[in-house]
Design a protein around this motif. Structure first.
Motif, PDB file in Angstrom:
ATOM      1  N   TYR A  33       1.719  -8.584   8.605  1.00  0.00           N
ATOM      2  CA  TYR A  33       1.981  -7.520   8.092  1.00  0.00           C
ATOM      3  C   TYR A  33       3.413  -7.036   7.712  1.00  0.00           C
ATOM      4  CZ  TYR A  33       1.536  -2.200   7.948  1.00  0.00           C
ATOM      5  OH  TYR A  33       1.656  -1.019   7.476  1.00  0.00           O
ATOM      6  N   ALA A  37       4.869  -5.779   4.430  1.00  0.00           N
ATOM      7  CA  ALA A  37       5.690  -4.679   4.226  1.00  0.00           C
ATOM      8  C   ALA A  37       7.045  -4.878   3.509  1.00  0.00           C
ATOM      9  CB  ALA A  37       5.722  -4.029   5.627  1.00  0.00           C
ATOM     10  N   PRO A  71       7.762  -0.761  15.188  1.00  0.00           N
ATOM     11  CA  PRO A  71       7.452   0.354  14.177  1.00  0.00           C
ATOM     12  C   PRO A  71       8.068   1.556  15.298  1.00  0.00           C
ATOM     13  CG  PRO A  71       5.537  -0.454  15.362  1.00  0.00           C
ATOM     14  CD  PRO A  71       6.453  -1.539  15.728  1.00  0.00           C
ATOM     15  N   LYS A 117       2.034   2.697   2.861  1.00  0.00           N
ATOM     16  CA  LYS A 117       1.284   3.432   3.781  1.00  0.00           C
ATOM     17  C   LYS A 117       1.562   4.852   4.048  1.00  0.00           C
ATOM     18  CE  LYS A 117      -0.973  -0.521   4.589  1.00  0.00           C
ATOM     19  NZ  LYS A 117      -2.204  -0.808   4.049  1.00  0.00           N
ATOM     20  N   SER A 139      -1.250   3.919  10.654  1.00  0.00           N
ATOM     21  CA  SER A 139      -0.149   2.885  10.089  1.00  0.00           C
ATOM     22  C   SER A 139       0.891   2.694  11.115  1.00  0.00           C
ATOM     23  CB  SER A 139       0.466   4.015   8.998  1.00  0.00           C
ATOM     24  OG  SER A 139      -0.211   4.377   8.030  1.00  0.00           O
ATOM     25  N   GLN A 144       3.798  -0.086  10.699  1.00  0.00           N
ATOM     26  CA  GLN A 144       4.637   0.605   9.623  1.00  0.00           C
ATOM     27  C   GLN A 144       5.299   1.723  10.297  1.00  0.00           C
ATOM     28  OE1 GLN A 144       4.635   0.069   5.963  1.00  0.00           O
ATOM     29  NE2 GLN A 144       6.385   1.346   6.880  1.00  0.00           N
TER      30      GLN A 144
END
Length: 240
Positions: A33, A37, A71, A117, A139, A144
């Motif tokens: 991920y 990103a 995150p 996102k 998210s 994220q």
């Protein structure tokens, strides 16, 4: 003329990003991920920084060492339109935004925001607004980091309007750290001079992370006031 040239330059950069947008959409789901990103974030960050530099604006980032790998929910004051470009270009961390639904009508930019996102909110529809919180939590849980502007609209000055507590549920429900960010000076880039773009000195101040065990006993309105106080004090210390 300068304002028109900045808009033209921005449009050329955005249109030129289309091939990279197509490649971003084709990144396999098997890619980890955060690696994905970072790949996606590189282009919006580069475009944003180029536009800001074109305005002859100087940006100083204070507290970058306080950024953490996990995150987080970034909570920011909202002085002007250029806030988003400053955050994209200078925060050096992939981020998504809670954005007005009207932005979905903007070609290319809206597609990049989907890849980042971002989630889009219809403030006139309470049920839809609740769905936005769910999407934002999803998210964050996926890895994220997200940005919210609890004032709800631009202050167009160094004044910080009252923080609304509802959007903080993104962070508290996802149980992620919350980091206050103070944006100072962006209103001078556009809003101060009747919509004319001009250079300014901007300071982006990253605050200390507030971890779930620190805020879990706080009511959302108290947490909102606490974050607002931090940001207001940072602006006052800058001499505004």
């Amino acid at each position: 003329m300068k304002t028109a040239m900045i808009y033209l330059y921005s449009a050329i950069l955005v249109i030129g990003s289309v091939p990279k947008l197509r490649r971003a959409k084709k990144i396999p789901e098997s890619v980890p991920y955060m690696e994905k990103a970072n790949q996606i974030f590189h282009t919006p960050a580069t475009v944003s920084k180029k536009v800001v530099k074109k305005t002859k604006t100087n940006v100083t980032v204070v507290g970058k060492e306080k950024l953490i790998k996990e995150p987080v929910l970034f909570v920011c004051n909202h002085q002007g339109i250029f806030d988003i470009l400053i955050l994209l270009g200078y925060l050096d961390k992939p981020i998504g935004f809670i954005a007005k639904k009207e932005i979905k009508k903007i070609p290319i930019i809206s597609k990049w925001m989907e890849e980042l996102k971002c989630v889009f909110i219809d403030r006139s529809n309470r049920r839809a607004a609740i769905k936005v919180i769910d999407d934002g939590v999803e998210s964050l849980e996926a890895g994220q980091s997200m940005v919210i502007f609890p004032e709800g609209t631009r202050s167009k000055s160094s004044t910080v309007n009252e923080f609304k507590s509802g959007s903080l549920r993104l962070g508290t429900r996802a149980s992620v750290p919350i980091i206050p960010i103070t944006i100072n000076g962006t209103y001078r880039m556009l809003e101060e001079d009747k919509g004319k773009v001009k250079g300014a000195n901007i300071q982006l101040t990253i605050g200390d992370p507030i971890y779930p065990d620190q805020y879990k006993e706080m009511k959302h309105n108290h947490l909102a006031k606490y974050l607002q106080d931090i940001i207001e004090q940072t602006i006052e210390q800058s001499g505004e």
